[in-house]
Write a protein that holds these residues in place. Structure first.
Motif, PDB file in Angstrom:
ATOM      1  N   LEU A   1       0.830  -1.210   0.000  1.00  0.00           N
ATOM      2  CA  LEU A   1       0.000   0.000   0.000  1.00  0.00           C
ATOM      3  C   LEU A   1       0.864   1.260   0.000  1.00  0.00           C
ATOM      4  N   HIS A   2       1.973   1.238   0.690  1.00  0.00           N
ATOM      5  CA  HIS A   2       2.878   2.390   0.704  1.00  0.00           C
ATOM      6  C   HIS A   2       3.401   2.663  -0.706  1.00  0.00           C
ATOM      7  N   ARG A   3       3.792   1.596  -1.409  1.00  0.00           N
ATOM      8  CA  ARG A   3       4.285   1.729  -2.797  1.00  0.00           C
ATOM      9  C   ARG A   3       3.185   2.137  -3.762  1.00  0.00           C
ATOM     10  N   THR A   4       2.004   1.581  -3.601  1.00  0.00           N
ATOM     11  CA  THR A   4       0.923   1.743  -4.562  1.00  0.00           C
ATOM     12  C   THR A   4       0.092   2.996  -4.349  1.00  0.00           C
ATOM     13  N   VAL A   5      -0.315   3.232  -3.111  1.00  0.00           N
ATOM     14  CA  VAL A   5      -1.205   4.347  -2.796  1.00  0.00           C
ATOM     15  C   VAL A   5      -0.408   5.583  -2.411  1.00  0.00           C
ATOM     16  N   GLY A   6       0.699   5.355  -1.725  1.00  0.00           N
ATOM     17  CA  GLY A   6       1.480   6.467  -1.208  1.00  0.00           C
ATOM     18  C   GLY A   6       1.148   6.677   0.263  1.00  0.00           C
ATOM     19  N   LEU A   7       1.078   7.903   0.702  1.00  0.00           N
ATOM     20  CA  LEU A   7       0.907   8.341   2.085  1.00  0.00           C
ATOM     21  C   LEU A   7       2.212   8.104   2.850  1.00  0.00           C
ATOM     22  N   ASP A   8       2.326   8.760   3.995  1.00  0.00           N
ATOM     23  CA  ASP A   8       3.580   8.709   4.749  1.00  0.00           C
ATOM     24  C   ASP A   8       3.785   7.394   5.469  1.00  0.00           C
ATOM     25  N   VAL A   9       2.725   6.859   6.040  1.00  0.00           N
ATOM     26  CA  VAL A   9       2.855   5.621   6.812  1.00  0.00           C
ATOM     27  C   VAL A   9       1.555   4.831   6.757  1.00  0.00           C
ATOM     28  N   TRP A  10       1.692   3.508   6.727  1.00  0.00           N
ATOM     29  CA  TRP A  10       0.566   2.586   6.754  1.00  0.00           C
ATOM     30  C   TRP A  10       0.690   1.731   8.007  1.00  0.00           C
ATOM     31  N   MET A  11      -0.435   1.412   8.625  1.00  0.00           N
ATOM     32  CA  MET A  11      -0.428   0.658   9.876  1.00  0.00           C
ATOM     33  C   MET A  11      -1.494  -0.428   9.905  1.00  0.00           C
ATOM     34  N   VAL A  12      -1.180  -1.484  10.605  1.00  0.00           N
ATOM     35  CA  VAL A  12      -2.159  -2.469  11.044  1.00  0.00           C
ATOM     36  C   VAL A  12      -2.211  -2.295  12.545  1.00  0.00           C
ATOM     37  N   THR A  13      -3.423  -2.048  13.052  1.00  0.00           N
ATOM     38  CA  THR A  13      -3.581  -1.813  14.480  1.00  0.00           C
ATOM     39  C   THR A  13      -4.478  -2.870  15.104  1.00  0.00           C
ATOM     40  N   HIS A  14      -4.407  -2.943  16.417  1.00  0.00           N
ATOM     41  CA  HIS A  14      -5.254  -3.859  17.163  1.00  0.00           C
ATOM     42  C   HIS A  14      -5.991  -3.068  18.235  1.00  0.00           C
ATOM     43  N   LEU A  15      -7.274  -3.307  18.351  1.00  0.00           N
ATOM     44  CA  LEU A  15      -8.083  -2.655  19.375  1.00  0.00           C
ATOM     45  C   LEU A  15      -7.931  -3.429  20.674  1.00  0.00           C
ATOM     46  N   GLU A  16      -7.368  -2.771  21.665  1.00  0.00           N
ATOM     47  CA  GLU A  16      -7.230  -3.333  23.011  1.00  0.00           C
ATOM     48  C   GLU A  16      -7.823  -2.293  23.955  1.00  0.00           C
TER      49      GLU A  16
ATOM     50  N   ILE B   1      -6.794   7.482   5.606  1.00  0.00           N
ATOM     51  CA  ILE B   1      -7.620   6.461   4.968  1.00  0.00           C
ATOM     52  C   ILE B   1      -7.553   5.238   5.874  1.00  0.00           C
ATOM     53  N   GLY B   2      -8.710   4.663   6.192  1.00  0.00           N
ATOM     54  CA  GLY B   2      -8.714   3.519   7.093  1.00  0.00           C
ATOM     55  C   GLY B   2      -9.924   2.638   6.885  1.00  0.00           C
ATOM     56  N   VAL B   3      -9.746   1.346   7.197  1.00  0.00           N
ATOM     57  CA  VAL B   3     -10.793   0.338   7.048  1.00  0.00           C
ATOM     58  C   VAL B   3     -10.678  -0.621   8.240  1.00  0.00           C
ATOM     59  N   PRO B   4     -11.797  -1.054   8.805  1.00  0.00           N
ATOM     60  CA  PRO B   4     -11.724  -1.986   9.936  1.00  0.00           C
ATOM     61  C   PRO B   4     -11.178  -3.354   9.533  1.00  0.00           C
ATOM     62  N   LEU B   5     -10.518  -4.009  10.468  1.00  0.00           N
ATOM     63  CA  LEU B   5     -10.169  -5.424  10.370  1.00  0.00           C
ATOM     64  C   LEU B   5     -11.144  -6.131  11.300  1.00  0.00           C
ATOM     65  N   VAL B   6     -11.822  -7.153  10.778  1.00  0.00           N
ATOM     66  CA  VAL B   6     -12.938  -7.763  11.494  1.00  0.00           C
ATOM     67  C   VAL B   6     -12.716  -9.268  11.630  1.00  0.00           C
ATOM     68  N   THR B   7     -13.014  -9.795  12.817  1.00  0.00           N
ATOM     69  CA  THR B   7     -12.896 -11.231  13.051  1.00  0.00           C
ATOM     70  C   THR B   7     -14.061 -11.962  12.398  1.00  0.00           C
ATOM     71  N   ARG B   8     -13.964 -13.260  12.338  1.00  0.00           N
ATOM     72  CA  ARG B   8     -15.029 -14.061  11.718  1.00  0.00           C
ATOM     73  C   ARG B   8     -16.360 -13.921  12.443  1.00  0.00           C
ATOM     74  N   ASP B   9     -16.328 -13.603  13.723  1.00  0.00           N
ATOM     75  CA  ASP B   9     -17.588 -13.426  14.452  1.00  0.00           C
ATOM     76  C   ASP B   9     -18.093 -11.987  14.403  1.00  0.00           C
ATOM     77  N   GLY B  10     -17.471 -11.151  13.585  1.00  0.00           N
ATOM     78  CA  GLY B  10     -17.954  -9.790  13.375  1.00  0.00           C
ATOM     79  C   GLY B  10     -17.431  -8.754  14.350  1.00  0.00           C
TER      80      GLY B  10
ATOM     81  N   THR C   1      -7.575  -2.072  12.773  1.00  0.00           N
ATOM     82  CA  THR C   1      -7.743  -1.363  11.509  1.00  0.00           C
ATOM     83  C   THR C   1      -6.518  -1.508  10.610  1.00  0.00           C
ATOM     84  N   LEU C   2      -6.750  -1.263   9.351  1.00  0.00           N
ATOM     85  CA  LEU C   2      -5.711  -1.053   8.357  1.00  0.00           C
ATOM     86  C   LEU C   2      -5.858   0.403   7.966  1.00  0.00           C
TER      87      LEU C   2
END
Length: 160
Positions: free
Chosen positions: A26-41, A105-114, A119-120
């Motif tokens: 995504l960094h190569r393709t879309v650009g932006l300064d930084v891309w992250m995968v986060t976890h909700l705790e 730009i962000g989209v949720p990461l969701v488990t199989r149980d919803g 996030t990404l």
């Protein structure tokens, strides 16, 4: 028989490798300064992986209720904000380096149980052209693929 050349498309070793490769892509393709995968705790959002790593280090913690991603996941903020300061839901929020977030730009990461796993997301220190929105389907598909590959949680907590 001619040997097949498949080295560049072999499966990733695990979810972590897929997540890291997705951020670099995504960094190569879309650009932006930084891309992250986060976890909700709750009550925090933790950066599991970032690319480039030195921009926002792994382990960075942000209060969930004050994050761009919380606004996006809750539906208050849009998945793409090319000018964060002009987007009411994002105007006063943070991602670990709030003073530098001008686009999101962000989209949720969701488990199989919803349930929301995390996030990404990507951020930039400068406002972006409206054409950034054309990349949303790519980011959504990447998030969906990562969500599909999420390992099952263990009694000690989620495996990442």
């Amino acid at each position: 028989m001619v040997p097949l050349v498949v080295d560049d498309v072999v499966p990733f070793e695990d979810w972590r490798a897929a997540a890291r490769a997705s951020l670099a892509f995504l960094h190569r393709t879309v650009g932006l300064d930084v891309w992250m995968v986060t976890h909700l705790e709750e009550p925090t959002q933790v950066v599991l992986f970032s690319h480039p790593q030195e921009v926002i280090p792994q382990g960075t913690v942000v209060p969930w209720e004050q994050s761009f991603c919380h606004s996006m996941v809750s539906g208050v903020g849009p998945r793409v904000a090319t000018v964060a300061a002009a987007t009411p839901a994002y105007r006063d929020l943070m991602t670990g380096h709030a003073e530098r977030v001008a686009a999101y730009i962000g989209v949720p990461l969701v488990t199989r149980d919803g349930a929301v796993f995390g996030t990404l997301c990507g951020v930039a220190s400068r406002a972006q052209p409206r054409t950034l929105t054309r990349h949303l389907p790519l980011v959504e598909m990447t998030a969906r693929m990562l969500s599909s590959l999420l390992p099952a949680p263990t009694p000690e907590g989620p495996t990442d």
